[in-house]
Design a protein around this motif. Structure first.
Motif, PDB file in Angstrom:
ATOM      1  N   GLN A 142       0.828  -1.206   0.000  1.00  0.00           N
ATOM      2  CA  GLN A 142       0.000   0.000   0.000  1.00  0.00           C
ATOM      3  C   GLN A 142       0.862   1.255   0.000  1.00  0.00           C
ATOM      4  O   GLN A 142       0.575   2.219  -0.727  1.00  0.00           O
ATOM      5  CB  GLN A 142      -0.919  -0.008   1.223  1.00  0.00           C
ATOM      6  CG  GLN A 142      -2.036  -1.022   1.148  1.00  0.00           C
ATOM      7  CD  GLN A 142      -2.928  -0.966   2.371  1.00  0.00           C
ATOM      8  OE1 GLN A 142      -2.464  -0.933   3.503  1.00  0.00           O
ATOM      9  NE2 GLN A 142      -4.231  -0.953   2.147  1.00  0.00           N
ATOM     10  N   ASP A 146       1.157   4.212  -2.804  1.00  0.00           N
ATOM     11  CA  ASP A 146       0.926   5.619  -2.442  1.00  0.00           C
ATOM     12  C   ASP A 146       2.032   6.530  -2.956  1.00  0.00           C
ATOM     13  O   ASP A 146       1.765   7.618  -3.495  1.00  0.00           O
ATOM     14  CB  ASP A 146       0.803   5.756  -0.924  1.00  0.00           C
ATOM     15  CG  ASP A 146      -0.510   5.215  -0.383  1.00  0.00           C
ATOM     16  OD1 ASP A 146      -1.377   4.876  -1.205  1.00  0.00           O
ATOM     17  OD2 ASP A 146      -0.656   5.122   0.850  1.00  0.00           O
ATOM     18  N   THR A 151      -1.848   6.993  -4.854  1.00  0.00           N
ATOM     19  CA  THR A 151      -3.025   6.531  -4.110  1.00  0.00           C
ATOM     20  C   THR A 151      -2.947   7.021  -2.669  1.00  0.00           C
ATOM     21  O   THR A 151      -1.957   7.638  -2.262  1.00  0.00           O
ATOM     22  CB  THR A 151      -3.114   4.993  -4.151  1.00  0.00           C
ATOM     23  OG1 THR A 151      -1.870   4.447  -3.671  1.00  0.00           O
ATOM     24  CG2 THR A 151      -3.373   4.500  -5.559  1.00  0.00           C
ATOM     25  N   ALA A 152      -3.977   6.737  -1.898  1.00  0.00           N
ATOM     26  CA  ALA A 152      -4.017   7.212  -0.508  1.00  0.00           C
ATOM     27  C   ALA A 152      -4.438   6.084   0.430  1.00  0.00           C
ATOM     28  O   ALA A 152      -5.248   6.268   1.327  1.00  0.00           O
ATOM     29  CB  ALA A 152      -4.976   8.388  -0.381  1.00  0.00           C
ATOM     30  N   PHE A 153      -3.867   4.910   0.216  1.00  0.00           N
ATOM     31  CA  PHE A 153      -4.175   3.785   1.096  1.00  0.00           C
ATOM     32  C   PHE A 153      -3.654   4.029   2.509  1.00  0.00           C
ATOM     33  O   PHE A 153      -4.345   3.790   3.496  1.00  0.00           O
ATOM     34  CB  PHE A 153      -3.576   2.492   0.537  1.00  0.00           C
ATOM     35  CG  PHE A 153      -4.194   2.038  -0.753  1.00  0.00           C
ATOM     36  CD1 PHE A 153      -5.526   1.671  -0.811  1.00  0.00           C
ATOM     37  CD2 PHE A 153      -3.439   1.980  -1.912  1.00  0.00           C
ATOM     38  CE1 PHE A 153      -6.098   1.249  -2.000  1.00  0.00           C
ATOM     39  CE2 PHE A 153      -3.995   1.558  -3.108  1.00  0.00           C
ATOM     40  CZ  PHE A 153      -5.332   1.197  -3.154  1.00  0.00           C
ATOM     41  N   ASP A 156      -2.567   9.322   3.726  1.00  0.00           N
ATOM     42  CA  ASP A 156      -3.852   9.983   3.467  1.00  0.00           C
ATOM     43  C   ASP A 156      -3.927  11.396   4.029  1.00  0.00           C
ATOM     44  O   ASP A 156      -5.007  11.923   4.268  1.00  0.00           O
ATOM     45  CB  ASP A 156      -4.992   9.144   4.046  1.00  0.00           C
ATOM     46  CG  ASP A 156      -4.770   8.812   5.524  1.00  0.00           C
ATOM     47  OD1 ASP A 156      -3.799   9.328   6.119  1.00  0.00           O
ATOM     48  OD2 ASP A 156      -5.571   8.043   6.079  1.00  0.00           O
ATOM     49  N   ARG A 158      -2.575  12.455   6.952  1.00  0.00           N
ATOM     50  CA  ARG A 158      -2.255  12.529   8.374  1.00  0.00           C
ATOM     51  C   ARG A 158      -0.739  12.587   8.569  1.00  0.00           C
ATOM     52  O   ARG A 158       0.026  12.344   7.640  1.00  0.00           O
ATOM     53  CB  ARG A 158      -2.843  11.318   9.115  1.00  0.00           C
ATOM     54  CG  ARG A 158      -4.366  11.275   9.152  1.00  0.00           C
ATOM     55  CD  ARG A 158      -4.862   9.992   9.793  1.00  0.00           C
ATOM     56  NE  ARG A 158      -4.489   8.818   8.994  1.00  0.00           N
ATOM     57  CZ  ARG A 158      -4.567   7.575   9.430  1.00  0.00           C
ATOM     58  NH1 ARG A 158      -4.971   7.334  10.671  1.00  0.00           N
ATOM     59  NH2 ARG A 158      -4.229   6.565   8.648  1.00  0.00           N
TER      60      ARG A 158
END
Length: 436
Positions: A142, A146, A151-153, A156, A158
């Motif tokens: 993941q 990213d 992507t933002a698995f 995200d 944070r």
């Protein structure tokens, strides 16, 4: 024979077949729903689970031959829970118990339908290692997606520390689930040890094929391949020991406890091989031991601010340490393989096992680093193991994987020499115990 205990994972009863097919049909329905709703990851996962469950019935051409319905239920619970509500479980432990159960079924099917030969204890070890490794590999993949395709698995928005804490919790859930699953499966095999023998006719193993790898002459030790003489190995060891003494004195002079303690610990480790050989007659390859000590030596150098000032120093030490762990795992499992008739691990399966073994070790190491950081903050101590956020953790895991790949793809062909010597030592030790 011990491997017969894995046969208890298949039943041919009317009641078990009915219950198993009810659960399986529910999984088929949820698989279609997942794909229809665009939840492709869960759809692929449930489709894979269905294939694993159906494989014995298809192989034996008998739809009543199925794994126990309660194991299928353990596998299905997270898939059902995810379909009816994202917050059905308070933690990921049930998900990882499902992963462990899938790993057990996969291990059993590998044992039944391939040349691999394992007993139930090795299968339980495989389950524990696989559960941790899958957690590490899942988060690593993941993270790679990213940073490479946006992507933002995991990433995200944070903070790195917040995401890292969440991933460390997942790693700890996987560890707890692996232990729980191992205890449950151990109890299961023990409780069914006196049950009626299974009437299902499993394919027989070709003993001539499974003995080829253990009867041939082992390759030459790795130091002969590289052309490194014993004198050069001895010189390299003495240079490292002298450097460690200098580091220790420098740490004492600078009043830097981390540098001094690291140097003392690694200096003590350099004498461990000779102590083990003299006291317990445990054989070792000098080059392999030099390889292992180099890994901890580089970590000790890292305490001299190398981690902060030398680019990729941390990545290099992780790759080297992972290669040592992979080599140790190979040597031990290969020695047991040579010694006992209850285990046969061909090269292709050994390749996969080494990767899983190192990833599991990497997960445990990252947990230790995380818990150490928490302890340091709580008790206001000097940091000696440090994490710098999720990207640091995932880079460590990535280079762990690279080190394992190097050994699995190339090094194992030259590690058999010490495995044979260790197997002979195990045999001699076992014979001495039987004489008493």
């Amino acid at each position: 024979m011990d491997r017969d205990k894995l046969r208890e994972l298949l039943l041919d009863t009317y009641r078990n077949a009915i219950l198993s097919w009810i659960i399986l049909l529910a999984l088929v329905f949820l698989t279609f729903m997942n794909f229809m709703n665009g939840r492709y990851a869960w759809g692929i996962l449930s489709a894979f689970v269905i294939c694993i469950i159906l494989l014995p019935a298809l192989f034996f051409k008998n739809l009543s031959i199925m794994p126990p319905w309660y194991l299928i239920l353990l596998v299905a619970l997270p898939i059902v829970g995810n379909a009816i509500g994202y917050h059905l479980f308070f933690s990921s432990i049930p998900n990882y118990i499902s992963v462990a159960t899938i790993a057990l079924l996969v291990a059993a099917e590998i044992n039944w339908f391939t040349s691999v030969k394992m007993d139930h204890m090795f299968a339980i070890l495989f389950v524990f290692i696989t559960t941790l490794a899958i957690s590490g590999l899942w988060h690593l993949m993941q993270w790679l997606l990213d940073i490479n395709i946006g992507t933002a698995f995991i990433l995200d928005g944070r903070s790195q520390e917040t995401i890292n804490t969440e991933v460390m919790n997942e790693f700890m859930y996987a560890t707890v689930a692996g232990i729980i699953a191992g205890l449950i499966f151990g109890w299961y095999f023990k409780s069914r040890g006196k049950s009626t023998p299974n009437s299902i006719r499993f394919p027989s193993k070709n003993e001539d094929l499974t003995s080829i790898d253990t009867s041939t002459r082992p390759p030459a030790p790795i130091h002969k391949l590289l052309g490194i003489s014993a004198r050069k190995q001895e010189l390299a060891m003495r240079i490292m020991q002298a450097s460690l003494l200098i580091m220790m004195l420098a740490g004492i002079f600078w009043k830097d406890a981390q540098v001094a303690l690291n140097a003392i610990a690694v200096f003590a480790i350099t004498f461990l091989p000779n102590i083990l050989t003299r006291k317990y007659n445990i054989p070792y390859d000098p080059f392999l031991m030099l390889w292992a000590i180099l890994a901890v030596f580089m970590h000790a150098l890292g305490a001299l601010s190398f981690y902060e000032t030398v680019a990729r120093w941390d990545n290099l030490t992780h790759a080297l340490s992972a290669s040592v762990i992979a080599a140790a795992g190979y040597v031990i499992i290969r020695a047991i393989d040579i010694y006992t008739d209850e285990l046969y691990i061909p090269p292709r399966f050994m390749f996969v096992f080494i990767l899983l073994f190192v990833l599991a070790a990497g997960v445990i190491w990252e947990i230790l680093e995380f818990l150490t950081d928490e302890m340091v903050v709580k008790f206001e101590m000097d940091a000696f193991l440090t994490q710098y956020g999720i990207s640091d953790t995932m880079r460590d895991m990535f280079f762990d994987l690279l080190g394992a790949l190097a050994v699995a793809a190339w090094g194992t062909a030259y590690l058999s020499d010490i495995s044979y010597r260790l197997a002979r030592r195990i045999e001699a030790f076992s014979a001495s115990r039987n004489e008493k």
